[in-house]
Design a protein around this motif. Structure first.
Motif, PDB file in Angstrom:
ATOM      1  N   GLU A   1      25.934 -59.654 -41.945  1.00 46.52           N
ATOM      2  CA  GLU A   1      27.098 -60.533 -41.830  1.00 46.52           C
ATOM      3  C   GLU A   1      28.425 -59.837 -42.121  1.00 46.52           C
ATOM      4  O   GLU A   1      29.454 -60.213 -41.558  1.00 46.52           O
ATOM      5  N   THR A   2      28.421 -58.861 -43.046  1.00 50.08           N
ATOM      6  CA  THR A   2      29.681 -58.242 -43.474  1.00 50.08           C
ATOM      7  C   THR A   2      29.700 -56.720 -43.336  1.00 50.08           C
ATOM      8  O   THR A   2      30.772 -56.128 -43.351  1.00 50.08           O
ATOM      9  N   GLY A   3      28.531 -56.086 -43.289  1.00 49.80           N
ATOM     10  CA  GLY A   3      28.453 -54.629 -43.282  1.00 49.80           C
ATOM     11  C   GLY A   3      28.511 -54.011 -44.667  1.00 49.80           C
ATOM     12  O   GLY A   3      28.453 -52.802 -44.817  1.00 49.80           O
ATOM     13  N   PHE A   4      28.610 -54.865 -45.719  1.00 52.96           N
ATOM     14  CA  PHE A   4      28.737 -54.375 -47.091  1.00 52.96           C
ATOM     15  C   PHE A   4      27.406 -54.349 -47.829  1.00 52.96           C
ATOM     16  O   PHE A   4      26.599 -55.275 -47.680  1.00 52.96           O
ATOM     17  N   GLN A   5      27.229 -53.307 -48.654  1.00 52.21           N
ATOM     18  CA  GLN A   5      26.184 -53.318 -49.672  1.00 52.21           C
ATOM     19  C   GLN A   5      26.702 -54.191 -50.804  1.00 52.21           C
ATOM     20  O   GLN A   5      27.910 -54.253 -51.042  1.00 52.21           O
TER      21      GLN A   5
ATOM     22  N   ILE B   1      30.138 -53.939 -52.738  1.00 50.64           N
ATOM     23  CA  ILE B   1      30.316 -52.579 -53.244  1.00 50.64           C
ATOM     24  C   ILE B   1      30.986 -51.659 -52.225  1.00 50.64           C
ATOM     25  O   ILE B   1      32.031 -51.088 -52.489  1.00 50.64           O
ATOM     26  N   GLU B   2      30.344 -51.500 -51.079  1.00 53.14           N
ATOM     27  CA  GLU B   2      30.824 -50.519 -50.115  1.00 53.14           C
ATOM     28  C   GLU B   2      30.450 -50.959 -48.710  1.00 53.14           C
ATOM     29  O   GLU B   2      29.326 -51.385 -48.469  1.00 53.14           O
ATOM     30  N   LYS B   3      31.409 -50.833 -47.796  1.00 53.50           N
ATOM     31  CA  LYS B   3      31.115 -51.142 -46.400  1.00 53.50           C
ATOM     32  C   LYS B   3      30.453 -49.913 -45.789  1.00 53.50           C
ATOM     33  O   LYS B   3      31.032 -48.827 -45.795  1.00 53.50           O
ATOM     34  N   ILE B   4      29.224 -50.093 -45.302  1.00 54.12           N
ATOM     35  CA  ILE B   4      28.492 -48.945 -44.771  1.00 54.12           C
ATOM     36  C   ILE B   4      28.176 -49.065 -43.282  1.00 54.12           C
ATOM     37  O   ILE B   4      27.663 -48.130 -42.683  1.00 54.12           O
ATOM     38  N   GLN B   5      28.494 -50.217 -42.694  1.00 58.91           N
ATOM     39  CA  GLN B   5      28.253 -50.386 -41.269  1.00 58.91           C
ATOM     40  C   GLN B   5      29.111 -51.537 -40.748  1.00 58.91           C
ATOM     41  O   GLN B   5      29.681 -52.295 -41.524  1.00 58.91           O
TER      42      GLN B   5
END
Length: 153
Positions: free
Chosen positions: A62-66, A100-104
Motif C-alpha cells: 500500500e505504501t512501499g514502506f517497511q 521506517i523506510e520506503k524501499i519500493q
C-alpha cells in the motif's frame, strides 16, 4: 480492549481477520486514502500469516514502506451486510508503530499515504470501527510517557 459493532443476525457470516498499524507522529496520523475513503495501513490476513507479517506485507503493497510495529492497541469487529459479500464479519487488530523506510513503490496505485491531523481524521475513517480504533490509539499515544519528555522527580 475489544469493541463489537452491529448486531449479529441468525445468519452465516464470512469472517475476515485483519491487522493494521496506526502510526502517529507530530500530531498527525498515517492513513491510506483510496477512492472509497480513509483506511489504516494493513488488511486481511493470508493463510498462516501472523498479524505482524500481514502488516509488513500490506504496508509494502500500500505504501512501499517497511514498518516497525510497536504495541497492540485494541481490536474491533463488526457484523454487517456487505453489498458483494453478504453477511460479513471483519475482525481487526490494531497496533501502534512507525513507518521506517520506503524501499519500493506501492503496488496498489489507488492507495495514497497521507499524514493527516487527528482533528481532521476524527470520525472520518471509512468504517466506524476504524474511527473508534483511531480514538483509542490517540488516547494511548498521548497517555504514554514520551522518551523525549523531561523526567519528573
Amino acid at each position: 480492549m475489544n469493541k463489537v459493532f452491529g448486531i449479529k443476525e441468525n445468519a452465516e457470516y464470512y469472517d475476515r481477520r485483519g491487522a493494521y498499524i496506526i502510526p502517529i507522529r507530530e500530531g498527525k496520523v498515517g492513513v491510506v486514502k483510496t477512492p472509497k475513503g480513509y483506511f489504516f495501513i494493513g488488511g486481511g490476513l493470508e493463510q498462516n500469516e501472523t498479524d505482524r507479517q500481514c502488516i509488513q506485507r500490506e504496508s509494502l503493497e500500500e505504501t512501499g514502506f517497511q514498518v516497525k510495529i510497536e504495541k497492540y492497541i485494541c481490536s474491533a469487529e463488526s457484523f454487517l451486510v456487505h453489498s458483494r459479500i453478504g453477511y460479513f464479519h471483519p475482525i481487526q487488530n490494531y497496533y501502534s508503530g512507525e513507518l521506517i523506510e520506503k524501499i519500493q513503490d506501492p503496488k496498489e496505485g489507488d492507495h495514497v499515504l497521507q499524514w493527516v491531523e487527528y482533528g481532521q481524521m476524527k470520525g472520518k475513517m471509512y468504517s466506524e470501527m476504524q474511527s473508534w480504533a483511531l480514538a483509542q490509539a490517540w488516547k494511548k499515544h498521548h497517555a504514554e510517557p514520551r522518551s523525549d519528555s523531561p523526567r519528573r522527580r
